[in-house]
Design an enzyme around this catalytic site. Structure first.
Site, PDB file in Angstrom:
ATOM      1  N   HIS A 100      -0.546   2.632   1.602  1.00  0.00           N
ATOM      2  CA  HIS A 100      -1.017   1.135   1.883  1.00  0.00           C
ATOM      3  C   HIS A 100      -1.543   0.505   0.497  1.00  0.00           C
ATOM      4  O   HIS A 100      -1.845  -0.858   0.558  1.00  0.00           O
ATOM      5  CB  HIS A 100      -2.107   1.038   2.786  1.00  0.00           C
ATOM      6  CG  HIS A 100      -1.693  -0.122   3.841  1.00  0.00           C
ATOM      7  ND1 HIS A 100      -2.348  -0.467   5.032  1.00  0.00           N
ATOM      8  CD2 HIS A 100      -1.284  -1.567   3.593  1.00  0.00           C
ATOM      9  CE1 HIS A 100      -2.060  -1.690   5.401  1.00  0.00           C
ATOM     10  NE2 HIS A 100      -1.423  -2.491   4.531  1.00  0.00           N
ATOM     11  N   ASP A 123      -3.393  -2.340  11.791  1.00  0.00           N
ATOM     12  CA  ASP A 123      -4.138  -1.288  11.084  1.00  0.00           C
ATOM     13  C   ASP A 123      -5.070  -0.696  11.848  1.00  0.00           C
ATOM     14  O   ASP A 123      -6.016  -1.433  12.470  1.00  0.00           O
ATOM     15  CB  ASP A 123      -4.471  -1.684   9.618  1.00  0.00           C
ATOM     16  CG  ASP A 123      -4.439  -0.349   8.984  1.00  0.00           C
ATOM     17  OD1 ASP A 123      -4.530   0.812   9.160  1.00  0.00           O
ATOM     18  OD2 ASP A 123      -4.323  -0.505   7.313  1.00  0.00           O
ATOM     19  N   HIS A 125      -7.373   0.664  10.101  1.00  0.00           N
ATOM     20  CA  HIS A 125      -8.594   0.393   9.122  1.00  0.00           C
ATOM     21  C   HIS A 125      -8.306  -0.827   8.704  1.00  0.00           C
ATOM     22  O   HIS A 125      -7.531  -1.511   8.646  1.00  0.00           O
ATOM     23  CB  HIS A 125      -8.290   1.669   7.969  1.00  0.00           C
ATOM     24  CG  HIS A 125      -7.986   2.871   8.558  1.00  0.00           C
ATOM     25  ND1 HIS A 125      -6.563   3.389   8.855  1.00  0.00           N
ATOM     26  CD2 HIS A 125      -8.713   3.918   8.570  1.00  0.00           C
ATOM     27  CE1 HIS A 125      -6.874   4.762   9.112  1.00  0.00           C
ATOM     28  NE2 HIS A 125      -8.364   4.932   9.039  1.00  0.00           N
ATOM     29  N   ASP A 127      -9.293  -1.488   5.560  1.00  0.00           N
ATOM     30  CA  ASP A 127      -8.957  -1.536   3.895  1.00  0.00           C
ATOM     31  C   ASP A 127      -9.453  -2.489   2.921  1.00  0.00           C
ATOM     32  O   ASP A 127      -9.039  -3.278   2.216  1.00  0.00           O
ATOM     33  CB  ASP A 127      -7.430  -1.609   3.746  1.00  0.00           C
ATOM     34  CG  ASP A 127      -6.572  -0.360   4.385  1.00  0.00           C
ATOM     35  OD1 ASP A 127      -7.149   0.468   4.562  1.00  0.00           O
ATOM     36  OD2 ASP A 127      -5.278  -0.531   4.758  1.00  0.00           O
ATOM     37  N   HIS A 140      -5.563   3.148  -1.499  1.00  0.00           N
ATOM     38  CA  HIS A 140      -4.855   2.927  -0.018  1.00  0.00           C
ATOM     39  C   HIS A 140      -6.118   2.318   0.849  1.00  0.00           C
ATOM     40  O   HIS A 140      -5.662   1.518   1.794  1.00  0.00           O
ATOM     41  CB  HIS A 140      -4.071   3.911   0.507  1.00  0.00           C
ATOM     42  CG  HIS A 140      -4.583   4.891   1.370  1.00  0.00           C
ATOM     43  ND1 HIS A 140      -3.969   5.597   2.125  1.00  0.00           N
ATOM     44  CD2 HIS A 140      -5.873   5.580   1.307  1.00  0.00           C
ATOM     45  CE1 HIS A 140      -4.901   6.554   2.827  1.00  0.00           C
ATOM     46  NE2 HIS A 140      -6.024   6.294   2.288  1.00  0.00           N
ATOM     47  N   ASP A 227       0.604  -1.003   8.935  1.00  0.00           N
ATOM     48  CA  ASP A 227       0.246   0.623   8.693  1.00  0.00           C
ATOM     49  C   ASP A 227       0.625   0.987  10.161  1.00  0.00           C
ATOM     50  O   ASP A 227       0.115   1.086  11.077  1.00  0.00           O
ATOM     51  CB  ASP A 227      -1.127   0.622   8.341  1.00  0.00           C
ATOM     52  CG  ASP A 227      -1.650   2.160   7.904  1.00  0.00           C
ATOM     53  OD1 ASP A 227      -0.971   3.095   8.332  1.00  0.00           O
ATOM     54  OD2 ASP A 227      -2.247   1.969   7.017  1.00  0.00           O
ATOM     55  N   ASP A 229      -0.220   3.866  11.064  1.00  0.00           N
ATOM     56  CA  ASP A 229      -1.443   4.435  11.608  1.00  0.00           C
ATOM     57  C   ASP A 229      -2.136   3.377  12.630  1.00  0.00           C
ATOM     58  O   ASP A 229      -3.441   3.867  13.308  1.00  0.00           O
ATOM     59  CB  ASP A 229      -2.382   5.122  10.725  1.00  0.00           C
ATOM     60  CG  ASP A 229      -3.304   4.120   9.839  1.00  0.00           C
ATOM     61  OD1 ASP A 229      -3.651   3.333  10.144  1.00  0.00           O
ATOM     62  OD2 ASP A 229      -3.615   4.579   8.841  1.00  0.00           O
ATOM     63  N   GLU A 272       2.904   3.799   5.211  1.00  0.00           N
ATOM     64  CA  GLU A 272       2.109   5.088   5.602  1.00  0.00           C
ATOM     65  C   GLU A 272       3.052   5.961   6.461  1.00  0.00           C
ATOM     66  O   GLU A 272       2.477   6.658   7.158  1.00  0.00           O
ATOM     67  CB  GLU A 272       0.755   5.018   6.030  1.00  0.00           C
ATOM     68  CG  GLU A 272      -0.001   3.985   5.319  1.00  0.00           C
ATOM     69  CD  GLU A 272      -0.720   5.007   4.239  1.00  0.00           C
ATOM     70  OE1 GLU A 272      -0.532   6.056   4.234  1.00  0.00           O
ATOM     71  OE2 GLU A 272      -1.287   4.524   3.295  1.00  0.00           O
TER      72      GLU A 272
END
Length: 300
Positions: A100, A123, A125, A127, A140, A227, A229, A272
């Site tokens: 990412h 996402d 996360h 980030d 990332h 992303d 994830d 990712e």
């Protein structure tokens, strides 16, 4: 949505410390992204991959608590130039990652073409880390902060300007793993976040409706940074930082379909995908399916 799509792969695996995500663009192509999108009568131009600089050392170098700073910055500079050119030519940039950290280059290339670029950050996360708050030094986990002008000068000045984004033009969807420094930054800057709690309580339909309504009047273009994830590991096992309890395959398709209906997405990246950690290329298949929904596939 534009009819001409320029696909660009970014085999970047230097923004974190698990190998394999550099093969993400190849896995996505192998999963049939070109053929899938051509069925939608889209004009597809596959530009190949950005040549990512490789470190001439075995161990990743830490500089100012940042892993592989030099190579990550150089790779994102190259990416920003190519994305800038794609947008200048009137095409829709569809970027295939890679980790990412590549969002820094994508946003640097896109944002100079807009006064108020919006971003949907799909996402697990945020980030939103910097070298001061990151527990790992993995870049990332920093691209959204960098795009706000927060972080190392080598990163925030990619493509020669900063910031790329305004905090009020960001919506994070699906967050379920936020570091303390990220939580503080979200509150301090007033960034809009729909955590998995909101997704579960409100439902994806309402989350995406509010996201679209929130961004429509304040932005002149919207970038989707997805992303894999963000999805639950049962649907996307091939990611470097899986977090249980994510968005489902069905919810994510609905989200993409609603974004397609909104007509507001002007660029996108899917990141990712790590085939080494995957099960029979399942995560790349998922990514391609979501791209199809974002770009116009319909069940009827």
């Amino acid at each position: 949505m534009m009819k001409k799509i320029s696909i660009l792969g970014v085999p970047m695996d230097l923004g974190q410390n698990r190998r394999g995500v550099d093969m993400g663009p190849s896995a996505i192509r192998y999963a049939g992204v070109i053929e899938r999108l051509e069925k939608l009568k889209l004009d597809i131009d596959d530009l190949g991959d950005v040549a990512i600089p490789r470190p001439n050392r075995k161990e990743p170098q830490m500089q100012d608590n940042l892993r592989n700073l030099k190579e990550v910055a150089e790779g994102n500079e190259l990416l920003a130039e190519k994305v800038d050119q794609i947008v200048s030519e009137g095409s829709f940039p569809l970027i295939l990652g890679g980790d990412h950290s590549i969002a820094m280059g994508t946003l640097a290339g896109v944002s100079k073409h807009y006064e108020n670029l919006g971003v949907i950050w799909y996402d697990a996360h945020g980030d939103l880390n910097s070298s001061e708050t990151s527990p790992s030094g993995n870049i990332h986990g920093m691209p959204l902060a960098v795009s706000l002008g927060i972080g190392h000068e080598r990163l925030v000045n990619i493509h020669g300007y900063q910031p790329k984004l305004k905090p009020e033009n960001i919506v994070i969807v699906g967050a379920r793993s936020l570091d303390e420094g990220e939580r503080e930054l979200i509150k301090e800057r007033g960034i809009k976040v729909f955590t998995m709690h909101e997704v579960d309580r409100m439902g994806m339909t309402q989350v995406m409706k509010e996201t679209v309504d929130y961004l429509r009047d304040r932005t002149d273009g919207v970038h989707l940074s997805l992303d894999l994830d963000g999805l639950d590991p049962s649907d996307a096992p091939g990611v470097g930082t899986p977090v249980m309890g994510g968005m489902s395959y069905r919810e994510s398709h609905l989200a993409m379909e609603m974004l397609q209906e909104s007509g507001m997405i002007t660029s996108a990246e899917f990141v990712e995908v790590n085939p080494i950690l995957d099960e029979k290329n399942k995560t790349a298949d998922t990514a391609v399916g979501l791209m199809g929904s974002l770009l116009g596939e319909k069940l009827k």
